[in-house]
Design a protein around this motif. Structure first.
Motif, short mmCIF file in Angstrom:
data_model
loop_
_atom_site.label_atom_id
_atom_site.label_comp_id
_atom_site.label_asym_id
_atom_site.label_seq_id
_atom_site.Cartn_x
_atom_site.Cartn_y
_atom_site.Cartn_z
N THR A 196 0.80 -1.23 0.00
CA THR A 196 0.00 0.00 0.00
C THR A 196 0.83 1.27 0.00
OG1 THR A 196 -0.11 0.13 2.42
CG2 THR A 196 -1.79 -1.21 1.30
N GLY A 197 2.08 1.17 0.42
CA GLY A 197 2.92 2.36 0.54
C GLY A 197 2.71 3.14 1.82
N SER A 198 1.83 2.66 2.68
CA SER A 198 1.57 3.39 3.93
C SER A 198 2.76 3.24 4.88
CB SER A 198 0.29 2.88 4.60
OG SER A 198 0.43 1.54 4.98
N VAL A 199 3.06 4.34 5.58
CA VAL A 199 4.21 4.38 6.48
C VAL A 199 3.78 3.97 7.88
CG1 VAL A 199 5.99 5.86 7.48
CG2 VAL A 199 5.30 6.19 5.11
N GLU A 200 4.38 2.89 8.37
CA GLU A 200 4.08 2.37 9.70
C GLU A 200 4.87 3.12 10.78
OE1 GLU A 200 2.15 -0.85 10.73
OE2 GLU A 200 1.16 0.26 9.12
N ASN A 201 6.08 3.49 10.46
CA ASN A 201 6.93 4.19 11.43
C ASN A 201 7.93 5.04 10.64
OD1 ASN A 201 8.01 5.03 13.85
ND2 ASN A 201 9.21 3.16 14.19
N GLU A 202 8.26 6.19 11.19
CA GLU A 202 9.21 7.09 10.51
C GLU A 202 9.97 7.88 11.55
OE1 GLU A 202 9.31 10.45 6.93
OE2 GLU A 202 7.39 9.78 7.75
N ARG A 203 11.25 8.09 11.25
CA ARG A 203 12.08 8.95 12.11
C ARG A 203 12.84 9.91 11.21
NH1 ARG A 203 15.27 8.20 17.32
NH2 ARG A 203 16.84 9.85 17.23
N SER A 204 12.71 11.20 11.49
CA SER A 204 13.46 12.21 10.75
C SER A 204 14.87 12.30 11.31
CB SER A 204 12.77 13.57 10.86
OG SER A 204 11.51 13.54 10.24
N ILE A 205 15.82 12.58 10.42
CA ILE A 205 17.22 12.71 10.80
C ILE A 205 17.55 14.19 10.93
CG2 ILE A 205 19.58 12.01 10.21
CD1 ILE A 205 17.50 9.72 10.56
N SER A 206 18.40 14.52 11.88
CA SER A 206 18.80 15.92 12.09
C SER A 206 19.19 16.58 10.78
CB SER A 206 19.96 15.98 13.09
OG SER A 206 20.44 17.30 13.20
N SER A 207 18.80 17.84 10.61
CA SER A 207 18.98 18.55 9.34
C SER A 207 20.45 18.74 8.96
CB SER A 207 18.29 19.91 9.39
OG SER A 207 18.83 20.70 10.42
N GLN A 208 21.37 18.53 9.88
CA GLN A 208 22.78 18.67 9.53
C GLN A 208 23.31 17.46 8.78
OE1 GLN A 208 23.68 18.20 13.99
NE2 GLN A 208 25.69 17.85 13.06
N PHE A 209 22.52 16.39 8.73
CA PHE A 209 22.97 15.15 8.11
C PHE A 209 22.22 14.86 6.82
CE2 PHE A 209 23.62 14.40 12.72
CZ PHE A 209 25.00 14.29 12.71
N PHE A 210 22.94 14.28 5.86
CA PHE A 210 22.38 13.77 4.62
C PHE A 210 22.33 12.25 4.78
CE2 PHE A 210 21.99 14.76 -0.08
CZ PHE A 210 21.73 13.45 -0.50
N GLY A 211 21.14 11.72 5.04
CA GLY A 211 21.01 10.28 5.28
C GLY A 211 21.38 9.46 4.05
N GLU A 212 22.00 8.32 4.30
CA GLU A 212 22.41 7.43 3.20
C GLU A 212 21.90 6.01 3.47
OE1 GLU A 212 23.83 7.78 0.27
OE2 GLU A 212 24.43 9.88 0.27
N GLY A 213 22.70 5.01 3.13
CA GLY A 213 22.24 3.63 3.15
C GLY A 213 21.91 3.09 4.53
N ILE A 214 21.07 2.05 4.54
CA ILE A 214 20.67 1.38 5.77
C ILE A 214 20.77 -0.13 5.59
CG2 ILE A 214 19.17 3.17 6.71
CD1 ILE A 214 16.77 1.64 5.46
N VAL A 215 20.87 -0.83 6.73
CA VAL A 215 20.85 -2.29 6.74
C VAL A 215 20.35 -2.74 8.11
CG1 VAL A 215 23.21 -2.61 7.64
CG2 VAL A 215 22.21 -4.34 6.12
N ASP A 216 19.79 -3.93 8.16
CA ASP A 216 19.39 -4.52 9.44
C ASP A 216 20.44 -5.51 9.90
OD1 ASP A 216 18.68 -6.25 7.24
OD2 ASP A 216 17.54 -7.47 8.66
N TRP A 217 20.61 -5.57 11.21
CA TRP A 217 21.45 -6.60 11.82
C TRP A 217 20.81 -6.98 13.14
CZ3 TRP A 217 24.94 -9.91 10.21
CH2 TRP A 217 25.63 -10.67 11.15
N LYS A 218 20.30 -8.20 13.22
CA LYS A 218 19.59 -8.68 14.41
C LYS A 218 18.43 -7.72 14.71
CE LYS A 218 23.61 -11.11 16.25
NZ LYS A 218 24.59 -11.23 17.35
N ASP A 219 18.44 -7.07 15.87
CA ASP A 219 17.32 -6.19 16.23
C ASP A 219 17.67 -4.72 16.03
OD1 ASP A 219 19.22 -6.00 18.23
OD2 ASP A 219 17.77 -6.04 19.88
N LYS A 220 18.67 -4.46 15.16
CA LYS A 220 19.13 -3.09 14.95
C LYS A 220 18.98 -2.68 13.49
CE LYS A 220 23.10 -4.33 16.60
NZ LYS A 220 24.52 -4.36 17.10
N LEU A 221 18.84 -1.38 13.29
CA LEU A 221 18.92 -0.77 11.97
C LEU A 221 20.12 0.17 12.00
CD1 LEU A 221 16.13 0.56 9.69
CD2 LEU A 221 18.11 2.00 10.15
#
Length: 260
Positions: free
Chosen positions: A78-103
């Motif tokens: 559906t494209g609906s967002v279940e959870n979202e967190r904004s990153i501080s404006s000083q940062f340009f967010g890049e890649g992500i990965v999961d490891w166990k219970d962490k992102l």
């Protein structure tokens, strides 16, 4: 043109003999694959996609740009967002990965990454690295990181320290601009920034074993507003390969088709 000195008699003879001898066998071209669209899914056309992966039926996405970077958990269908967190404006967010219970998330030029709880996106720590951060994926033992060069770094998933790496080459030539990454059936897939191509990479040698050509995937009428192809996610349970791009209005589930 830079001029070369005249060859000596013996060198000239060697050149003549070489010209008359059988030529070395031509190196086989790297295979190229096309695609077949299986299904499309909605995608936020305002999402400047940097990282993408699938886990437990949900799509996780990171977006870039200073002041607009975020991490999201999304219902794929559906494209609906279940959870979202904004990153501080000083940062340009890049890649992500999961490891166990962490992102785990990279930033572009700040040389700092962030660790979050995978369930609620609460901050759990930070780590540092030299150079730029572009993308992340993983196998079952290590994280794999791109930084825009031809080198892929291997990170210890617990300490997030570099433990090795490979240089990616095609026919002996370095392949740089390695961007978003995904681990698929024992190989690394990498978007090549500003192109419609994905490299299939042998993680042991760094050699490109094939190219995926996604030319024409995004219809021409959507190209004017959209940015480059970027984003690969693989669902191992369902054997689904999904791709998208920055500011694209759709995600595409595709199957590879051999071209030559």
């Amino acid at each position: 043109m830079r001029r070369l000195p005249l060859p000596s008699l013996w060198l000239a003879a060697a050149l003549v003999l070489g010209a008359c001898s059988p030529s070395a066998p031509a190196r086989a071209a790297t295979p190229v694959y096309g695609y077949q669209v299986v299904r499309t899914y909605p995608h936020d056309p305002n999402a400047f996609t940097e990282g993408l992966f699938l886990r437990d039926g949900f799509l996780y996405e990171s977006t870039g740009l200073e002041g607009a970077s975020s991490i999201r958990k999304i219902v794929l269908e559906t494209g609906s967002v279940e959870n979202e967190r904004s990153i501080s404006s000083q940062f340009f967010g890049e890649g992500i990965v999961d490891w166990k219970d962490k992102l785990i998330e990279l930033t572009w030029k700040n040389q700092v990454g962030f660790v979050y709880d995978l369930d609620d996106f609460e901050a759990r720590g930070e780590f540092s690295y030299a150079g730029e951060g572009w993308a992340l994926t993983r196998d079952d033992k290590r994280l794999i990181m791109s930084d825009g060069t031809a080198r892929l770094r291997f990170l210890d998933p617990e300490t997030l320290k570099e433990i090795g790496g490979i240089t990616v080459t095609d026919q002996g030539r370095p392949v740089d601009q390695l961007n978003e990454l995904e681990w698929v059936k024992g190989e690394i897939l990498a978007n090549i920034w500003q192109t419609d191509r994905i490299a299939r990479i042998d993680p042991a040698t760094g050699k490109v074993t094939g190219w995926i050509d996604l030319t024409g995937l995004l219809p021409a009428q959507d190209r004017a507003r959209a940015d480059v192809l970027n984003g690969i996610a693989y669902d191992a349970k369902a054997d689904r390969l999904i791709v998208t791009g920055k500011l694209w209005p759709r995600l595409y589930e595709i199957k590879l088709v051999a071209k030559h």
